[in-house]
Design a protein around this motif. Structure first.
Motif, PDB file in Angstrom:
ATOM      1  N   ARG A  11      -1.836  -1.366 -66.528  1.00 51.27           N
ATOM      2  CA  ARG A  11      -1.139  -2.268 -66.167  1.00 51.27           C
ATOM      3  C   ARG A  11       0.124  -1.910 -66.592  1.00 51.27           C
ATOM      4  O   ARG A  11       0.856  -3.271 -65.766  1.00 51.27           O
ATOM      5  N   MET A  12      -0.170  -2.244 -68.258  1.00 55.72           N
ATOM      6  CA  MET A  12       1.424  -1.762 -68.246  1.00 55.72           C
ATOM      7  C   MET A  12       2.829  -1.403 -67.787  1.00 55.72           C
ATOM      8  O   MET A  12       3.639  -0.752 -67.798  1.00 55.72           O
ATOM      9  N   LEU A  13       1.873   0.295 -67.298  1.00 54.47           N
ATOM     10  CA  LEU A  13       2.872   1.277 -67.038  1.00 54.47           C
ATOM     11  C   LEU A  13       2.843   0.852 -65.585  1.00 54.47           C
ATOM     12  O   LEU A  13       4.425   1.074 -64.345  1.00 54.47           O
TER      13      LEU A  13
ATOM     14  N   ASP B  20      -4.321   8.115 -64.920  1.00 56.66           N
ATOM     15  CA  ASP B  20      -4.275   9.291 -65.914  1.00 56.66           C
ATOM     16  C   ASP B  20      -3.306   9.468 -66.444  1.00 56.66           C
ATOM     17  O   ASP B  20      -3.608   9.892 -66.975  1.00 56.66           O
ATOM     18  N   LEU B  21      -1.985   8.508 -65.769  1.00 55.62           N
ATOM     19  CA  LEU B  21      -1.096   8.419 -67.204  1.00 55.62           C
ATOM     20  C   LEU B  21      -1.251   7.549 -68.048  1.00 55.62           C
ATOM     21  O   LEU B  21      -0.804   8.505 -68.935  1.00 55.62           O
ATOM     22  N   ALA B  22      -1.918   6.805 -68.125  1.00 57.49           N
ATOM     23  CA  ALA B  22      -2.660   5.997 -69.179  1.00 57.49           C
ATOM     24  C   ALA B  22      -2.999   6.950 -70.293  1.00 57.49           C
ATOM     25  O   ALA B  22      -3.004   6.614 -71.686  1.00 57.49           O
ATOM     26  N   GLN B  23      -4.143   7.450 -69.327  1.00 58.31           N
ATOM     27  CA  GLN B  23      -5.066   8.434 -70.323  1.00 58.31           C
ATOM     28  C   GLN B  23      -4.070   9.580 -70.808  1.00 58.31           C
ATOM     29  O   GLN B  23      -4.715  10.063 -72.463  1.00 58.31           O
TER      30      GLN B  23
ATOM     31  N   LEU C 233      -1.360   9.315 -72.065  1.00 59.86           N
ATOM     32  CA  LEU C 233      -0.151   8.823 -72.905  1.00 59.86           C
ATOM     33  C   LEU C 233      -1.021   8.254 -74.572  1.00 59.86           C
ATOM     34  O   LEU C 233      -0.749   8.496 -75.654  1.00 59.86           O
ATOM     35  N   ILE C 234      -2.508   8.285 -74.265  1.00 60.16           N
ATOM     36  CA  ILE C 234      -3.495   7.807 -75.128  1.00 60.16           C
ATOM     37  C   ILE C 234      -3.751   9.469 -75.840  1.00 60.16           C
ATOM     38  O   ILE C 234      -3.655   8.919 -77.450  1.00 60.16           O
ATOM     39  N   GLU C 235      -4.210  10.062 -75.171  1.00 59.92           N
ATOM     40  CA  GLU C 235      -4.480  11.738 -75.965  1.00 59.92           C
ATOM     41  C   GLU C 235      -3.155  12.656 -77.067  1.00 59.92           C
ATOM     42  O   GLU C 235      -3.307  12.905 -77.343  1.00 59.92           O
ATOM     43  N   GLN C 236      -1.696  12.644 -75.795  1.00 57.27           N
ATOM     44  CA  GLN C 236      -0.741  12.866 -76.393  1.00 57.27           C
ATOM     45  C   GLN C 236      -0.201  12.283 -77.781  1.00 57.27           C
ATOM     46  O   GLN C 236       0.516  12.284 -78.550  1.00 57.27           O
ATOM     47  N   ALA C 237       0.063  10.733 -77.876  1.00 58.52           N
ATOM     48  CA  ALA C 237      -0.028  10.033 -78.841  1.00 58.52           C
ATOM     49  C   ALA C 237      -1.419  10.127 -80.701  1.00 58.52           C
ATOM     50  O   ALA C 237      -0.705  10.079 -81.626  1.00 58.52           O
ATOM     51  N   GLY C 238      -2.184  11.092 -79.957  1.00 56.66           N
ATOM     52  CA  GLY C 238      -2.926  11.371 -80.716  1.00 56.66           C
ATOM     53  C   GLY C 238      -2.419  12.543 -82.111  1.00 56.66           C
ATOM     54  O   GLY C 238      -2.529  12.544 -82.231  1.00 56.66           O
ATOM     55  N   GLU C 239      -1.383  12.772 -80.641  1.00 57.77           N
ATOM     56  CA  GLU C 239      -0.567  14.040 -81.816  1.00 57.77           C
ATOM     57  C   GLU C 239       0.695  14.106 -82.686  1.00 57.77           C
ATOM     58  O   GLU C 239       1.312  14.528 -83.407  1.00 57.77           O
ATOM     59  N   TYR C 240       0.951  12.299 -82.861  1.00 57.77           N
ATOM     60  CA  TYR C 240       1.910  12.086 -82.966  1.00 57.77           C
ATOM     61  C   TYR C 240       1.618  11.856 -84.651  1.00 57.77           C
ATOM     62  O   TYR C 240       0.785  11.866 -85.664  1.00 57.77           O
TER      63      TYR C 240
END
Length: 308
Positions: free
Chosen positions: A284-286, A296-299, A301-308
């Motif tokens: 929704r924020m997207l 798909d993009l939200a998922q 982003l969440i997965e990518q953020a796990g690598e920070y």
């Protein structure tokens, strides 16, 4: 006329004699007293002073007030010093002042050596936070002793001989000015993020709150801010109010805040979202929670953020 009044008359004559004798006694005593209004006023003032002293010292009686006076005199005597003792204390004070001034001078030298490096490092941090034209300067401002120039040695406070002021300019070509006077809420949040990121190893503040940190940014800059916030949160609690999906996706816990009208009143709702709910909220924020691409993009982003 009435014989019964003879006894009453005798009583009256006796009383008259007694009153006359009392009057003569009072007349004799009158000469022994001095009429002095000024002295009376002095005594009244003295009484007021004694009552005031009793109130200030907590003495419940004149005797207790005299005891307090004696104890105060004894304490005063115990701290009275002769000339040799005064000279020794003055020398000790001068030695301590010299040591303090020397320590402050070393601190000032260290600050000057670090000020330029610190300012450049903050400026680089701000570039990564979508503020390429920002200027930042850590300026040393000596404390004013209030005396004419040259009339006194360096004026010291517990923090040294000067304060450190942060000067800031958000746009190229503008002279830096005090940060707290010219920066907007979003700018202050980003400067604070830059400061905390740079000083994370030396700062023990347990909780940081950032609001409007995403004002005017997007794309890669949003990812950069998300990474910095995630790293900063590794050793403390970080609270962030954001409208950007990239930043929200980097959080350990996500609270969705909404505003609704109920019974003709505006009510704020806050709820934690997790799992599929969180994916939908970030979608929704997207911009469109109904599109599969947004999910798909939200998922991602969440997965990518796990690598920070």
């Amino acid at each position: 006329v009435s014989p019964e009044l003879d006894a009453v008359m005798a009583q009256i004559e006796e009383a008259d004699a007694l009153v006359d004798a009392a009057a003569r006694s009072l007349g004799a005593m009158r000469g022994a007293f001095e009429s002095n209004p000024q002295r009376l006023e002095e005594l009244q003032d003295r009484m007021f002073q004694i009552k005031d002293l009793m109130k200030k010292t907590g003495a419940g009686s004149a005797a207790a007030l005299l005891d307090f006076k004696a104890q105060s005199a004894q304490r005063l005597k115990s701290i009275s010093l002769d000339e040799d003792s005064i000279a020794a204390l003055e020398k000790q004070a001068a030695d301590l002042e010299a040591r303090a001034a020397d320590t402050a001078a070393k601190l000032t030298k260290s600050r000057r050596a670090l000020a330029d490096k610190f300012s450049k490092a903050i400026k680089n941090e701000l570039k990564e936070l979508a503020m390429p034209g920002a200027a930042f300067k850590a300026e040393l401002q000596p404390f004013d002793s209030g005396l004419p120039a040259g009339a006194a040695p360096v004026f010291l406070r517990p923090t040294g001989a000067e304060r450190v002021a942060f000067l800031f300019s958000a746009n190229t070509g503008e002279a830096p000015k005090p940060l707290d006077q010219i920066a907007s809420g979003g700018e202050i949040s980003r400067v604070m993020l830059a400061l905390k990121s740079l000083l994370s190893s030396a700062d023990d503040v347990p909780t940081l709150v950032f609001d409007e940190i995403d004002a005017g940014i997007g794309g890669e800059t949003a990812h950069a801010i998300a990474r910095k916030l995630a790293r900063l949160a590794s050793g403390r609690q970080v609270l962030c109010v954001t409208h950007l999906a990239q930043i929200a996706a980097a959080a350990n816990r996500h609270m969705a805040v909404s505003k609704k009208t109920q019974a003709k009143r505006t009510v704020i709702h806050a709820r934690e979202v997790d799992g599929a709910d969180r994916v939908r909220e970030i979608a929704r924020m997207l911009g469109d929670s109904g599109m599969q691409e947004s999910h798909d993009l939200a998922q991602k982003l969440i997965e990518q953020a796990g690598e920070y």
